[in-house]
Design a protein around this motif. Sequence first.
Motif, PDB file in Angstrom:
ATOM      1  N   VAL A  55      15.043 -51.357  53.240  1.00  0.00           N
ATOM      2  CA  VAL A  55      15.292 -51.946  54.686  1.00  0.00           C
ATOM      3  C   VAL A  55      16.407 -52.684  54.953  1.00  0.00           C
ATOM      4  N   GLY A  56      17.224 -52.548  55.839  1.00  0.00           N
ATOM      5  CA  GLY A  56      18.531 -53.198  55.989  1.00  0.00           C
ATOM      6  C   GLY A  56      18.917 -53.369  57.538  1.00  0.00           C
ATOM      7  N   PRO A  57      18.508 -54.555  57.760  1.00  0.00           N
ATOM      8  CA  PRO A  57      18.958 -55.254  59.176  1.00  0.00           C
ATOM      9  C   PRO A  57      20.691 -55.030  59.424  1.00  0.00           C
ATOM     10  N   VAL A  58      20.833 -54.566  60.661  1.00  0.00           N
ATOM     11  CA  VAL A  58      22.377 -54.512  60.830  1.00  0.00           C
ATOM     12  C   VAL A  58      22.690 -55.735  62.111  1.00  0.00           C
ATOM     13  N   ASP A  59      23.647 -56.424  62.038  1.00  0.00           N
ATOM     14  CA  ASP A  59      23.801 -57.424  63.001  1.00  0.00           C
ATOM     15  C   ASP A  59      25.258 -57.287  63.118  1.00  0.00           C
ATOM     16  N   ASP A  60      25.952 -57.806  64.299  1.00  0.00           N
ATOM     17  CA  ASP A  60      27.175 -57.978  64.593  1.00  0.00           C
ATOM     18  C   ASP A  60      27.682 -59.347  64.593  1.00  0.00           C
ATOM     19  N   ARG A  96      27.623 -56.207  60.206  1.00  0.00           N
ATOM     20  CA  ARG A  96      27.020 -56.717  59.018  1.00  0.00           C
ATOM     21  C   ARG A  96      25.850 -56.249  58.426  1.00  0.00           C
ATOM     22  N   LEU A  97      25.714 -55.607  57.350  1.00  0.00           N
ATOM     23  CA  LEU A  97      24.443 -54.711  57.021  1.00  0.00           C
ATOM     24  C   LEU A  97      23.969 -55.532  55.853  1.00  0.00           C
ATOM     25  N   CYS A  98      22.654 -55.934  55.856  1.00  0.00           N
ATOM     26  CA  CYS A  98      21.859 -56.883  54.821  1.00  0.00           C
ATOM     27  C   CYS A  98      20.829 -55.858  54.220  1.00  0.00           C
ATOM     28  N   ALA A  99      20.507 -56.059  53.095  1.00  0.00           N
ATOM     29  CA  ALA A  99      19.571 -55.603  52.503  1.00  0.00           C
ATOM     30  C   ALA A  99      18.264 -56.619  52.282  1.00  0.00           C
ATOM     31  N   ALA A 100      17.132 -56.043  52.561  1.00  0.00           N
ATOM     32  CA  ALA A 100      15.752 -56.856  52.281  1.00  0.00           C
ATOM     33  C   ALA A 100      15.352 -57.202  51.124  1.00  0.00           C
ATOM     34  N   TRP A 101      15.417 -58.336  50.158  1.00  0.00           N
ATOM     35  CA  TRP A 101      14.860 -58.343  48.790  1.00  0.00           C
ATOM     36  C   TRP A 101      13.609 -58.911  49.043  1.00  0.00           C
ATOM     37  N   PRO A 102      12.589 -58.253  48.460  1.00  0.00           N
ATOM     38  CA  PRO A 102      10.991 -58.608  48.488  1.00  0.00           C
ATOM     39  C   PRO A 102      10.916 -59.868  47.597  1.00  0.00           C
ATOM     40  N   GLY A 103      10.438 -60.730  48.419  1.00  0.00           N
ATOM     41  CA  GLY A 103       9.823 -61.981  47.709  1.00  0.00           C
ATOM     42  C   GLY A 103       8.368 -61.924  47.379  1.00  0.00           C
ATOM     43  N   ALA A 104       8.021 -63.208  46.369  1.00  0.00           N
ATOM     44  CA  ALA A 104       6.614 -63.053  45.704  1.00  0.00           C
ATOM     45  C   ALA A 104       5.630 -63.387  46.901  1.00  0.00           C
ATOM     46  N   ASP A 105       6.370 -64.028  47.880  1.00  0.00           N
ATOM     47  CA  ASP A 105       5.006 -64.515  48.829  1.00  0.00           C
ATOM     48  C   ASP A 105       4.957 -63.592  50.126  1.00  0.00           C
ATOM     49  N   GLY A 106       5.726 -62.307  50.081  1.00  0.00           N
ATOM     50  CA  GLY A 106       5.631 -61.472  51.215  1.00  0.00           C
ATOM     51  C   GLY A 106       6.539 -61.711  52.115  1.00  0.00           C
ATOM     52  N   ARG A 107       7.689 -62.541  52.045  1.00  0.00           N
ATOM     53  CA  ARG A 107       8.601 -62.587  52.824  1.00  0.00           C
ATOM     54  C   ARG A 107       9.750 -61.985  52.212  1.00  0.00           C
ATOM     55  N   LEU A 111      20.081 -60.031  51.690  1.00  0.00           N
ATOM     56  CA  LEU A 111      21.458 -59.982  50.974  1.00  0.00           C
ATOM     57  C   LEU A 111      22.458 -59.291  51.610  1.00  0.00           C
ATOM     58  N   PRO A 112      23.554 -59.601  51.829  1.00  0.00           N
ATOM     59  CA  PRO A 112      24.462 -58.822  52.607  1.00  0.00           C
ATOM     60  C   PRO A 112      25.098 -57.886  51.645  1.00  0.00           C
ATOM     61  N   VAL A 113      25.207 -56.574  52.088  1.00  0.00           N
ATOM     62  CA  VAL A 113      25.746 -55.429  51.487  1.00  0.00           C
ATOM     63  C   VAL A 113      27.027 -54.590  51.971  1.00  0.00           C
TER      64      VAL A 113
END
Length: 147
Positions: A55-60, A96-107, A111-113
Amino acid sequence: MPRQILNLLCLCGLAQRDWTADSRLHAKERVDPALLFRPVIVAIDAYLPAAAPFVGPVDDALVRNSGTHIHGVGWKRDPLGPKFLTDFVRGRLYLRLCAAWPGADGRAHLLPVDFTHAPTPPEPPKNAAALQRLKYREPQTSSASAP
């Protein structure tokens, strides 16, 4: 030297030191973003299960520049301006492309990639051929009609 770099130097306690070397280092693009972000991508790939999607959201991001001879600088809509008034500032757009690092609590933690300069293509001159003007307008009309 950009304000962000000066602020980082002052934050590190280097305000009273000669900034010539730092200015030369950041004056040209000497860092390859692909090499810079590669360890993050490898770590995320190793952490995710095989069936899990990336999962990688993109933002400008708008970086303000006032120089007229800097590549990619132009009048852009100010995202910090009021919604009832279109305000323009001079700057460059980056994707800017980020990667979603899954957390322990479901969130997820983002992280920028990747951080890529995305300049607006120059408009063809008024005396350009019709085919050239059509090729310039084609991406604009196809993205406007997309849902």
